[in-house]
Scaffold this motif. Structure first.
Motif, mmCIF file in Angstrom:
data_model
loop_
_atom_site.group_PDB
_atom_site.id
_atom_site.type_symbol
_atom_site.label_atom_id
_atom_site.label_comp_id
_atom_site.label_asym_id
_atom_site.label_seq_id
_atom_site.Cartn_x
_atom_site.Cartn_y
_atom_site.Cartn_z
ATOM 1 N N ARG A 209 -2.317 -9.705 9.002
ATOM 2 C CA ARG A 209 -3.394 -9.040 8.255
ATOM 3 C C ARG A 209 -3.580 -9.688 6.884
ATOM 4 O O ARG A 209 -3.649 -9.009 5.861
ATOM 5 N N PRO B 237 0.816 -1.217 0.000
ATOM 6 C CA PRO B 237 0.000 0.000 0.000
ATOM 7 C C PRO B 237 0.852 1.271 0.000
ATOM 8 O O PRO B 237 0.464 2.279 -0.596
ATOM 9 N N MET C 68 3.082 6.374 5.518
ATOM 10 C CA MET C 68 2.931 5.986 6.922
ATOM 11 C C MET C 68 1.461 5.823 7.276
ATOM 12 O O MET C 68 1.089 5.004 8.111
ATOM 13 N N MET C 69 0.618 6.656 6.629
ATOM 14 C CA MET C 69 -0.820 6.516 6.832
ATOM 15 C C MET C 69 -1.303 5.188 6.263
ATOM 16 O O MET C 69 -2.218 4.568 6.790
ATOM 17 N N ALA C 70 -0.694 4.768 5.162
ATOM 18 C CA ALA C 70 -1.223 3.635 4.413
ATOM 19 C C ALA C 70 -0.693 2.287 4.885
ATOM 20 O O ALA C 70 -1.297 1.261 4.592
ATOM 21 N N CYS C 71 0.431 2.265 5.580
ATOM 22 C CA CYS C 71 1.031 0.985 5.948
ATOM 23 C C CYS C 71 0.218 0.296 7.040
ATOM 24 O O CYS C 71 0.002 0.862 8.102
ATOM 25 N N PRO C 72 -0.249 -0.925 6.813
ATOM 26 C CA PRO C 72 -1.049 -1.613 7.828
ATOM 27 C C PRO C 72 -0.208 -2.119 9.001
ATOM 28 O O PRO C 72 -0.767 -2.585 9.989
ATOM 29 N N TYR C 73 1.108 -2.073 8.878
ATOM 30 C CA TYR C 73 1.971 -2.649 9.908
ATOM 31 C C TYR C 73 2.715 -1.588 10.711
ATOM 32 O O TYR C 73 3.539 -1.911 11.540
ATOM 33 N N LYS C 74 2.453 -0.320 10.399
ATOM 34 C CA LYS C 74 3.162 0.780 11.057
ATOM 35 C C LYS C 74 4.657 0.542 11.002
ATOM 36 O O LYS C 74 5.379 0.664 11.991
ATOM 37 N N LEU D 110 -5.941 -8.592 4.066
ATOM 38 C CA LEU D 110 -5.683 -7.517 3.116
ATOM 39 C C LEU D 110 -5.084 -8.047 1.814
ATOM 40 O O LEU D 110 -4.941 -7.298 0.841
#
Lengths: 408, 158, 266
Positions: free
Chosen positions: C252, C135, C167-173, C255
């Motif tokens: 996740r 992402p 950073m907003m889009a990463c599901p894993y932070k 996804l």
């Protein structure tokens, strides 16, 4: 209906230059805040690796959303042929461009590497809605300026309707793009829903209108130009519809979250247990930003008082900031669902241990940068009003109301 | 606006190039820092005249090849430039190449061209080799780069 | 650096050499010439910098066996910090330590989770999962966030404008923003204020023909061996063999990002 006469803003020089100086000071302080943030790095803000978009983004998004909304008044006149709105077209175009420039400025000056703006202008990844937005925003400015020219130059009158329609279509795309910034993010529960795109469009109608009414009332009052009750009543009616629209979309948003998949925890967070975000949602957004102004403008007595109307617009704007705070900051503060159905007991990187939400305490430079953007938008508006024939000499009923003669 | 910026940038670059040419004429031909590896070499990785005018293009080309394609073997690595052109200070530690009187810093200062590389890149050879010559900098017996906490992969001589 | 556990995986190396051969044959003539010129020098061996373009014949990945990951052990984290110069970050003067703790860059962290139903506790290291469909790459406006041919997701910090959308889009932070000036940098891990960065599977080690990552080496040296690094596309690699035997999953996985890092025992 009479022919509308547009005139430059005729303020006394002291007053005009005083206003400009005041706005320039606020913009200058914003510039200093930018310089400080750029020089030091973002550690001087409250933004972190959890809350990556903070207060500057609230201002930037608000201004950008309001910009497309402010153009609505022109669109209603041109595209939908509502003659009472046509005298507002020029001012509406100016305000839209000014707000957009102010918002973009804040957005750009908050970048980690603002010196690389040229990279953003020359290197595109077209899978990114952000890249499209760069084109949508710059295109908006160009199209609205062209639209303004067709309004002001009689020889180009033939293109007026076409330019207005293009500008209207473009502003819908623009706000869809802004809403999609969040709507396309699968990682975060609060975003990741297509309903955010139309929701941002309705929010833009409302916030743009509120800003428009306030600035219009100020601009006319300064130059002692009358605004008739007929026009204000129409604008108020519009505002009531838009408030209802936003309320509807809030409902749809939460229903989508409740119905679509297991997001009860998120809905619970926003509506009940989210602490400051819950307060901001209920008190800031729903009550102050929507219900209170709705009550004021529909009130038989208060609704007729222009000071109360101005107050209602101010509330809508405050509520608008609260709405973005709830959506943008609150959406980031809610912990990522890294391990569904498991609880994080310990983490070396603040992963929402025990479901804890992220804190965010904005610092002064962030606010000042945002206010600087507002000041720049108002500065452009003031200069535009003074230099160009944008504001009608009179918006009194007899000029605007198509039935005024009949009534009289 | 973008075009205006690009044009402006080109004009500035052109002026800087002209200044650089002036500087080269005024100052003779040798600008390597005494005591650096470069001072001992007969020639740079490309002819000196070519490097004076085109080093940024060479570095940029290598940068894309390295970051996107993983190619680190060529002679045009920035780490190689630094390893070869870094000078040793009195204490035996290397002096950052972008310091005022050092190889990169002195010339960019004179030409008034902002040097962006070292916002992110190390200015002394430190932290292991990258590309040929990347780790070959310090002569034997010279302390390696800026002191690093224990356990860091130090500059190694291959 | 002279860690005995850093034995070179000869099978993978052989595979890479043949992959390079394939690439040489198939690439454009101009590149072919370039490759031949390089081929005149000794071929890619251990510790030799890469001379040919990375190809998608290889996909780097990891298997993390959480049953072997020890509670309280942070060997992988400190090794990553050292290897990539993250321990060289300094708190700016006057900063609030609690806030700075949330602003400092981290590429890998230890996480301890408990299943809500069964109460089972799992320890694991978490870092960039090197998705096949990342992402962060989709959302990056300038194309700075990209996926290398060999599957490594990384940031071209020459193009990064610091917008933080990834950073907003990463599901894993997985990503960090550099919040302040960086005084001391390593040659092999450039770092600067205003850009975003994250785990790159020790890309400098990949390009210099080393076998493993700093975290995997450290985990092995600590006696746990919970992190196995290798080539997902080579069926003979120890990683592929382990993945064939051990039940594993993606974080996740709903996804459908097809992550390069897989977990066993979660």
């Amino acid at each position: 209906m009479k022919r509308i006469v547009y005139r430059e803003w005729h303020l006394a020089p002291q007053r005009y230059w005083g206003l400009l100086a005041l706005l320039a000071i606020v913009a200058g302080i914003g510039g200093l805040a930018f310089w400080y943030m750029e020089h030091q790095g973002h550690w001087v803000t409250g933004m972190t690796n959890e809350i990556v978009w903070g207060t500057p983004h609230l201002f930037a998004i608000f201004l950008i959303v309001a910009a497309s909304g402010a153009l609505n008044l022109a669109s209603i006149g041109t595209v939908f042929g509502k003659t009472p709105y046509q005298p507002l077209g020029r001012f509406s175009g100016l305000l839209a461009v000014a707000l957009l420039i102010g918002g973009l400025l804040v957005l750009v000056l908050d970048l980690g590497r603002p010196d690389r703006l040229i990279v953003a202008m020359t290197s595109y990844n077209f899978r990114s809605i952000f890249a499209w937005n760069v084109l949508l925003y710059t295109g908006f400015i160009a199209i609205v300026l062209a639209y303004l020219v067709t309004m002001m130059d009689r020889r180009l009158r033939a293109y007026y309707k076409a330019a207005g329609t293009l500008a209207f279509t473009w502003r819908l795309l623009l706000t869809t793009g802004t809403g999609s910034i969040f709507g396309f993010i699968v990682a975060r529960q609060a975003f990741d829903t297509a309903v955010l795109a139309p929701m941002f469009i309705v929010m833009s109608f409302l916030y743009g209108l509120a800003v428009f009414i306030l600035v219009l009332m100020f601009a006319c009052a300064q130059d002692e130009r009358p605004i008739g009750a007929y026009l204000l009543n129409r604008l108020k009616g519009l505002m009531a519809i838009f408030i209802a629209g936003v309320l509807l979309f809030i409902l749809i948003y939460f229903l989508t979250k409740l119905y679509g998949a297991k997001h009860y925890d998120l809905v619970n967070y926003y509506l009940v247990s989210g602490g400051r975000y819950t307060v901001a949602f209920w008190f800031g957004w729903v009550f102050l930003g929507l219900l209170a102004p709705f009550g004021i403008i529909l009130h038989p007595v208060l609704g007729q008082d222009r000071r109360w109307l101005a107050g209602a617009c101010a509330l809508v704007i405050l509520g608008g900031m609260a709405s973005l705070y709830v959506l943008v900051i609150g959406g980031q503060a809610y912990p990522l669902s890294l391990f569904p159905d498991q609880t994080i007991l310990e983490s070396g990187f603040h992963d929402g241990v025990g479901g804890q939400i992220s804190g965010y305490a904005p610092t002064m430079p962030e606010f000042l940068l945002g206010l600087g953007g507002v000041a720049v938008a108002m500065l452009i508006t003031a200069v535009g009003l003074r230099a160009l024939q944008l504001l009608p000499e009179s918006l009194a009923d007899k000029e605007v109301d198509p039935h005024a003669a009949v009534k009289a | 606006m973008a075009t205006a910026l690009v044009t402006g940038g080109r004009v500035i670059l052109g002026l800087a190039g002209a200044l650089l040419a002036l500087a080269v004429q005024a100052g003779g031909s040798n600008f390597v820092i005494p005591g650096s590896q470069a001072a001992k070499e007969q020639r740079c990785v490309e002819p000196t005249d070519f490097m004076r005018r085109n080093h940024m293009e060479v570095i940029k080309h290598q940068r894309d090849a390295t970051v996107h394609d993983g190619i680190r073997s060529t002679k045009h690595s920035l780490a190689g430039c630094i390893a070869c052109h870094v000078a040793q200070g009195p204490s035996g530690h290397p002096v950052p190449v972008n310091d005022d009187r050092q190889f990169c810093g002195a010339c960019h200062e004179f030409a008034a061209v902002r040097l962006n590389c070292f916002d992110c890149h190390a200015t002394v050879p430190a932290g292991g080799p990258l590309g040929p010559g990347g780790g070959a900098a310090p002569a034997p017996g010279v302390a390696p780069g800026t002191p690093l906490p224990p356990g860091h992969p130090q500059t190694t001589v291959r | 650096m002279n860690n005995p556990s850093e034995a070179i995986d000869q099978g993978r190396r052989g595979f890479m050499r043949s992959a390079a051969g394939v690439a040489t044959v198939t690439l454009a003539p101009g590149v072919l010439l370039h490759t031949l010129a390089n081929a005149a020098s000794p071929g890619p061996t251990a510790g030799e910098p890469r001379a040919v373009q990375v190809t998608d014949q290889v996909r780097y990945g990891m298997l993390i066996d959480t049953t072997k990951c020890a509670e309280g052990c942070t060997a992988c984290v400190s090794a990553c910090d050292r290897e990539n110069g993250l321990d060289l970050q300094t708190m700016p003067e006057g900063a609030d330590p609690a806030l700075w703790d949330r602003q400092e860059a981290r590429w890998i962290r230890k996480v301890k989770v408990q299943d809500n139903l069964t109460g089972k506790v799992t320890n694991l290291p978490l870092m960039c999962q090197h998705c096949e469909h990342p992402p962060c790459v989709d959302v990056c406006p300038t194309g700075a966030s990209f996926k290398r041919a060999d599957g490594i997701v990384m940031v071209d910090r020459h193009l990064c404008i610091g917008c933080r959308y990834c950073m907003m889009a990463c599901p894993y932070k997985a990503r960090s923003f550099i919040h302040t000036n960086v005084e001391v940098k390593l040659t092999l891990a450039p770092r600067g204020k205003g850009c975003v960065e994250s785990c790159n599977l020790c890309v400098h080690r990949r390009d210099n023909g080393q076998a493993s990552t700093a975290c995997a080496d450290a985990c092995a040296a600590a006696g746990h061996g919970a992190i196995l690094f290798g080539d997902l596309k080579d069926p003979a690699s120890p990683l592929s063999q382990a993945l064939a035997k051990l039940p594993s999953r993606q974080l996740r996985e709903n996804l459908a990002l097809n992550t390069g890092v897989r977990y066993a025992g979660v």
